[in-house]
Design a protein around this motif. Structure first.
Motif, PDB file in Angstrom:
ATOM      1  N   ARG A 161      -6.957   3.181   0.419  1.00  0.00           N
ATOM      2  CA  ARG A 161      -6.357   2.015   1.060  1.00  0.00           C
ATOM      3  C   ARG A 161      -7.185   0.771   0.781  1.00  0.00           C
ATOM      4  O   ARG A 161      -8.398   0.780   0.900  1.00  0.00           O
ATOM      5  CB  ARG A 161      -6.250   2.247   2.562  1.00  0.00           C
ATOM      6  N   SER A 162      -6.513  -0.284   0.436  1.00  0.00           N
ATOM      7  CA  SER A 162      -7.171  -1.546   0.142  1.00  0.00           C
ATOM      8  C   SER A 162      -7.399  -2.302   1.450  1.00  0.00           C
ATOM      9  O   SER A 162      -6.614  -2.195   2.388  1.00  0.00           O
ATOM     10  CB  SER A 162      -6.286  -2.369  -0.785  1.00  0.00           C
ATOM     11  N   GLN A 205       0.821  -1.201   0.000  1.00  0.00           N
ATOM     12  CA  GLN A 205       0.000   0.000   0.000  1.00  0.00           C
ATOM     13  C   GLN A 205       0.861   1.261   0.000  1.00  0.00           C
ATOM     14  O   GLN A 205       0.510   2.267  -0.624  1.00  0.00           O
ATOM     15  CB  GLN A 205      -0.948   0.006   1.197  1.00  0.00           C
TER      16      GLN A 205
END
Length: 115
Positions: free
Chosen positions: A111-112, A70
């Protein structure tokens, strides 16, 4: 409650880092058991220093809670240029959740949930 009368582009908050810290302090004073506090960093530059990700804004470097995948994605999306970051402060580190640039409401990075 009156219904919304118009629509338009989203407006992101525009505050200084000093104002954001004052808001965090007020929330912590009102309820010291809160674990996370919303925080917006304007014109922050994400960078890697050794094994740590940092966000530098208004002359302050905040450690980021961000995995490598990320972190590199955020850096790639920003191109190393200043971006605005919204996320959560836990008293020790900042967990960015989204990034955008300028007054554009479109997300530059999010953000994943994975990684």
């Amino acid at each position: 409650v009156a219904p919304a009368t118009g629509s338009g582009p989203a407006a992101w908050p525009r505050t200084t880092l000093a104002q954001e810290w004052a808001r965090v302090a007020a929330r912590a004073a009102a309820c010291p058991w809160l674990r996370w506090h919303p925080l917006v960093l304007h014109d922050a530059v994400a960078l890697r220093q050794g094994a740590q990700w940092l966000a530098v804004a208004d002359g302050q470097a905040l450690p980021l809670t961000l995995g490598d995948a990320q972190g590199w994605l955020l850096l790639a999306c920003s191109g190393g240029a200043p971006t605005h970051l919204a996320g959560e402060w836990d008293g020790r580190a900042f967990a960015p959740l989204s990034a955008w640039r300028g007054d554009d409401a479109a997300l530059l990075w999010q953000r994943s949930a994975v990684a």
